[in-house]
Structure formats: C-alpha cells, structure tokens
Design a protein around this motif. Structure first.
Motif, PDB file in Angstrom:
ATOM      1  N   VAL A  59      -0.382   7.949   3.205  1.00 50.05           N
ATOM      2  CA  VAL A  59      -1.351   7.802   2.112  1.00 50.05           C
ATOM      3  C   VAL A  59      -0.777   6.964   0.974  1.00 50.05           C
ATOM      4  N   SER A  60       0.243   6.151   1.279  1.00 45.41           N
ATOM      5  CA  SER A  60       0.925   5.384   0.238  1.00 45.41           C
ATOM      6  C   SER A  60       1.078   3.929   0.644  1.00 45.41           C
ATOM      7  N   ILE A  61       1.058   3.068  -0.363  1.00 48.60           N
ATOM      8  CA  ILE A  61       1.417   1.670  -0.174  1.00 48.60           C
ATOM      9  C   ILE A  61       2.421   1.291  -1.251  1.00 48.60           C
ATOM     10  N   ILE A  62       3.193   0.262  -0.973  1.00 52.15           N
ATOM     11  CA  ILE A  62       4.204  -0.223  -1.915  1.00 52.15           C
ATOM     12  C   ILE A  62       3.813  -1.612  -2.368  1.00 52.15           C
ATOM     13  N   ARG A  63       3.837  -1.825  -3.682  1.00 53.18           N
ATOM     14  CA  ARG A  63       3.617  -3.144  -4.262  1.00 53.18           C
ATOM     15  C   ARG A  63       4.966  -3.646  -4.773  1.00 53.18           C
TER      16      ARG A  63
END
Length: 356
Positions: A59-63
């Motif tokens: 449920v996570s993304i990295i920018r």
C-alpha cells in the motif's frame, strides 16, 4: 466518502531517521487498513527499509528525492534549498497535486511551516496559519492553538484561530458548537492585553454561530479541560506546550522513583500494576503526538522530531482522522457560519458556498 486515505510522508524529516517514519506508518496501518502511503526520500535508502515491513509495502509508493532539510536550517534557507527538490516539499506537493489527502513530517518546524504556507497557500480570509495541539485534560482531550506558528497576534488573528480551532474540535470531537476560551492572565474582562480583550468582544458578539464563547481562561484551565478550544498566540502557546510536556515527564520520574524506593513500594506497584499502566499511557506524550497546521489549503501534521515509532504512529493516526473527517471542508463551513463582518466590518470571512 473517501475510499482510501492517502497519506504523504516526509520520510527523511526528524531526528531518528526514516525507519521511525516507516515503522510508525506500519503500526498505524494495523489500525486503519484503508490507508495508503507515499514516502518521500532517497529510493536507495527507503526501498530496503520498506522491504522490512511486508504488510506496508503493497500500500506504499516511494517518490525519489535526495535533498533533506536539516533540523537546524533557517526557514528562508530551507525554502531556497528545498523548494521542489526536498522530501519535505515533495510531501506537501503531493497534497497540492491531489496525490495524497494529508502530509506528515517530523522535520524542522519553521521550515515546514514556511514551505507549507508557500506550497499550499493560506485559506482566503485567514490572516495567518496556526499550529494546533491535541491536549489531554482531566475532562477529555481539547484543542489548543497556536502553539508555535505565529509569535504575537492581534485581535483578528486570535479570532481566526478561534474559527480554525472550532473546526478542528468539530472534526475530532463531533461537537456542533464547541466551547472556546481565550488564554489570559485572569478571567476578569479588564485584565490582559488589548488584543485579547478586543478578540473577546468579537467572540462574545458572535457566540452561537458554530461555537459557544466561554470567556477568558487561565493556565490551570489547560489541565482542567474547561473548554473545548483554548486560543492564544504562538509564543505563549509554545511555552505552555513545552511546560506541560516537561511536567508530565517530571511527574512520571517522581512516580517511578517513589515506586522503586523500597520493598513495600515495589510490592504496592505490583499490586497496582494495571492502574499504573493506564496512568503511564495517559501521561505518555507520544500518545498525543502531532500538531495540526491549520489555515492552509491542505492538511499538514507535524510530528515531534525526536519521537519514536509509537509517537509517529500517533501522528499518522491523527493525519488519518483529519483527512477522514474532511477538516478543510469543516473550516470552510465554520467560516461561513461566523458573522465577523457584522461585528468588525471585516468581510474577509464571507466565502462562496463551496468549501475553502
């Protein structure tokens, strides 16, 4: 209704590194399964950390961004250095771009306020943003603001803080007309600075329009929970906040020392362990960690920079609740209900029908 609460996290803000932010988010996810996260920071740093939390990863993304704002950087320097490039700015930009519903950072408070003000802009009709704290009392939790965003404040700013604080109280406590008090050196109408007395007159005349004006309150009312919202300017509010936190730690240390002084004290502590555990939790500043930046076109939560994962979880939980309760909409509703123009001649609080 929002299906998923999207939380943007400045993973690099704070004293203890990004692991605290990710671990805190993982703990919050256990309580709010409908949350998702956008973490801002160097991909090379965050990816292996995210791998350590397998339930959080889906449920996570990295920018990716490499610029980190130091805790001791001046706000103006941080803004020049970090605009458009830092993990702090990008966490805010995600809210502005509607990629996230709320931003959380444990970074430099002054820098975060400067960037948030520049990126999200103040709500039309609000003179200055404020930082609100959720304050535990003998009665229940209350809202106290401002606790550090604005040093000094005229009558109109104190009235603005009252509007913002009552909107937050409605969002948190489900009260239709929260009670409001102005922090002063006495409850008598003749006491205090002119700005406080003038704000009191404005609030008294407008009482009943989305809030109930209680009058002046004193320092001991912070602990009593006399009203739902206590309003002051940032210098006084920040000193009150740090004093309360220090007092809680002092009392906790006294209690630990007393209960370990001798065999009988230790036996008494064992017999009262459940009650003492509840007391420790009640007095733990980590359970109410997180200040809300109010008066901006977006929700920003400031976590204490030195907190651990338990404290960060509290900040993320607060972010979730603010987004779920549609805080910005409630502020817009409060401004439309507040008939300040009839009292002061100021028309800045008259807004269109759509939320600010």
């Amino acid at each position: 209704m929002i299906e998923t609460i999207r939380i943007s996290v400045d993973a690099m803000g704070g004293d203890n590194g990004p692991r605290v932010a990710l671990h805190g988010a993982m703990l919050a996810l256990k309580e709010h399964s409908d949350a998702s996260f956008v973490f801002h920071g160097p991909t090379a740093t965050l990816t292996p950390l995210l791998d350590e939390f397998p339930d959080l990863k889906p449920v996570s993304i990295i920018r990716d961004c490499d610029v980190v704002i130091a805790m001791d950087e001046k706000p103006s320097q941080a803004l020049r250095k970090g605009k458009g490039t830092s993990s702090m700015w990008n966490a805010l930009q995600s809210v502005k771009d509607d990629e996230a519903d709320v931003a959380v950072s444990g970074g430099n408070t002054g820098a975060l306020m400067a960037m948030a003000t520049f990126c999200l802009r103040p709500i039309e009709g609000i003179s200055r943003p404020a930082i609100a704290a959720i304050w535990p009392t003998m009665r229940s939790n209350i809202v106290v603001l401002d606790v550090g965003a604005t040093i000094g404040g005229d009558a109109q700013q104190l009235v603005d803080f009252s509007i913002l604080g009552t909107a937050l109280a409605r969002a948190l406590f489900a009260r239709d007309k929260p009670s409001v008090g102005l922090l002063n050196i006495g409850t008598e109408e003749v006491k205090g600075l002119d700005s406080i007395k003038d704000a009191g007159k404005i609030l008294a005349a407008a009482s009943g329009s989305g809030f109930t004006y209680h009058g002046f309150v004193e320092g001991d009312d912070l602990g009593k929970g006399t009203v739902d919202v206590i309003v002051t300017e940032g210098f006084t509010g920040n000193i009150a906040l740090k004093t309360a936190e220090g007092t809680a730690r002092q009392v906790g240390a006294y209690l630990r020392n007393a209960l370990s002084a001798n065999l009988m004290s230790k036996l008494g502590a064992l017999l009262a362990s459940s009650a003492l555990s509840a007391l420790r939790q009640r007095m733990d500043p980590r359970t109410v960690n997180g200040g809300v930046f109010l008066g901006l076109n977006g929700i920003v939560i400031k976590s204490h920079g030195g907190t651990d994962e338990i404290g960060y979880k509290s900040a993320v939980n607060l972010a979730y609740e603010m987004a779920r309760s549609r805080l910005i909409d409630k502020i817009g509703e409060g401004m439309r209900q507040f008939p300040i123009s009839a009292v002061t001649g100021n028309t800045s609080h008259q807004t269109e029908d759509k939320p600010a």
